[in-house]
Motif scaffolding. Sequence first.
Motif, PDB file in Angstrom:
ATOM      1  N   THR A 107       0.814  -0.980   0.019  1.00  0.00           N
ATOM      2  CA  THR A 107      -0.172  -0.023   0.111  1.00  0.00           C
ATOM      3  C   THR A 107       0.879   1.372   0.072  1.00  0.00           C
ATOM      4  N   ARG A 108       0.424   2.478  -0.376  1.00  0.00           N
ATOM      5  CA  ARG A 108       1.169   3.546  -0.326  1.00  0.00           C
ATOM      6  C   ARG A 108       1.747   3.983   1.151  1.00  0.00           C
ATOM      7  N   LEU A 109       0.936   3.421   2.392  1.00  0.00           N
ATOM      8  CA  LEU A 109       1.600   3.715   3.529  1.00  0.00           C
ATOM      9  C   LEU A 109       2.699   2.906   3.704  1.00  0.00           C
ATOM     10  N   GLN A 110       2.434   1.763   3.311  1.00  0.00           N
ATOM     11  CA  GLN A 110       3.675   0.542   3.440  1.00  0.00           C
ATOM     12  C   GLN A 110       4.720   1.213   2.628  1.00  0.00           C
ATOM     13  N   GLN A 111       4.667   1.646   1.448  1.00  0.00           N
ATOM     14  CA  GLN A 111       5.778   2.329   0.837  1.00  0.00           C
ATOM     15  C   GLN A 111       6.582   3.400   1.579  1.00  0.00           C
ATOM     16  N   LEU A 112       5.590   4.426   2.139  1.00  0.00           N
ATOM     17  CA  LEU A 112       6.217   5.318   3.005  1.00  0.00           C
ATOM     18  C   LEU A 112       6.956   5.006   4.110  1.00  0.00           C
ATOM     19  N   VAL A 113       6.634   3.969   4.825  1.00  0.00           N
ATOM     20  CA  VAL A 113       7.208   3.369   5.834  1.00  0.00           C
ATOM     21  C   VAL A 113       8.401   2.744   5.313  1.00  0.00           C
ATOM     22  N   ALA A 114       8.702   2.023   4.318  1.00  0.00           N
ATOM     23  CA  ALA A 114       9.847   1.595   3.804  1.00  0.00           C
ATOM     24  C   ALA A 114      10.704   2.505   3.375  1.00  0.00           C
TER      25      ALA A 114
ATOM     26  N   GLY B 129      11.354   5.532   4.773  1.00  0.00           N
ATOM     27  CA  GLY B 129      11.457   5.962   6.101  1.00  0.00           C
ATOM     28  C   GLY B 129      10.722   7.583   6.105  1.00  0.00           C
ATOM     29  N   LYS B 130       9.894   7.726   5.352  1.00  0.00           N
ATOM     30  CA  LYS B 130       9.155   9.199   5.162  1.00  0.00           C
ATOM     31  C   LYS B 130       8.044   9.265   6.408  1.00  0.00           C
ATOM     32  N   VAL B 131       7.810   8.242   6.751  1.00  0.00           N
ATOM     33  CA  VAL B 131       6.670   8.130   7.820  1.00  0.00           C
ATOM     34  C   VAL B 131       6.981   7.020   8.813  1.00  0.00           C
ATOM     35  N   ARG B 132       6.494   7.223   9.967  1.00  0.00           N
ATOM     36  CA  ARG B 132       6.727   6.221  10.913  1.00  0.00           C
ATOM     37  C   ARG B 132       5.309   5.653  11.349  1.00  0.00           C
ATOM     38  N   PRO B 133       5.095   4.321  11.616  1.00  0.00           N
ATOM     39  CA  PRO B 133       4.114   3.702  12.073  1.00  0.00           C
ATOM     40  C   PRO B 133       3.636   4.202  13.286  1.00  0.00           C
ATOM     41  N   PRO B 134       2.277   4.031  13.785  1.00  0.00           N
ATOM     42  CA  PRO B 134       2.261   4.572  15.181  1.00  0.00           C
ATOM     43  C   PRO B 134       2.748   3.648  16.269  1.00  0.00           C
ATOM     44  N   LEU B 135       3.233   4.359  17.578  1.00  0.00           N
ATOM     45  CA  LEU B 135       3.712   3.622  18.540  1.00  0.00           C
ATOM     46  C   LEU B 135       2.648   2.715  19.450  1.00  0.00           C
TER      47      LEU B 135
END
Length: 84
Positions: A44-51, A53-59
């Motif tokens: 998904t787009r979110l998974q791409q952004l996490v990979a 390093g542009k966003v972090r998943p919630p803690l």
Amino acid sequence: MDVGIRELRDDLSRHLAEVRDGRTITVTDHGKPIARIVPVDGPTRLQQLVAEGKVRPPLQRKRPARIPSKTEGTVSDLIGEQRR
């Protein structure tokens, strides 16, 4: 890759083969993007952004919403009572 509606319709099999190979196709109508065709198994787009390093998943996980309290009367009545 941008593809107009007519071109998509005329060469649908070829474009779907490209999607099957992992490419994303943006469908345009008179040059304006209106839809995106993406591979089903791709991230998904979110998974791409996490990979990237542009966003972090919630803690922490999101807490469930509170159950609304039951009251009688209108909101205006409740506000009026609180102001007294």
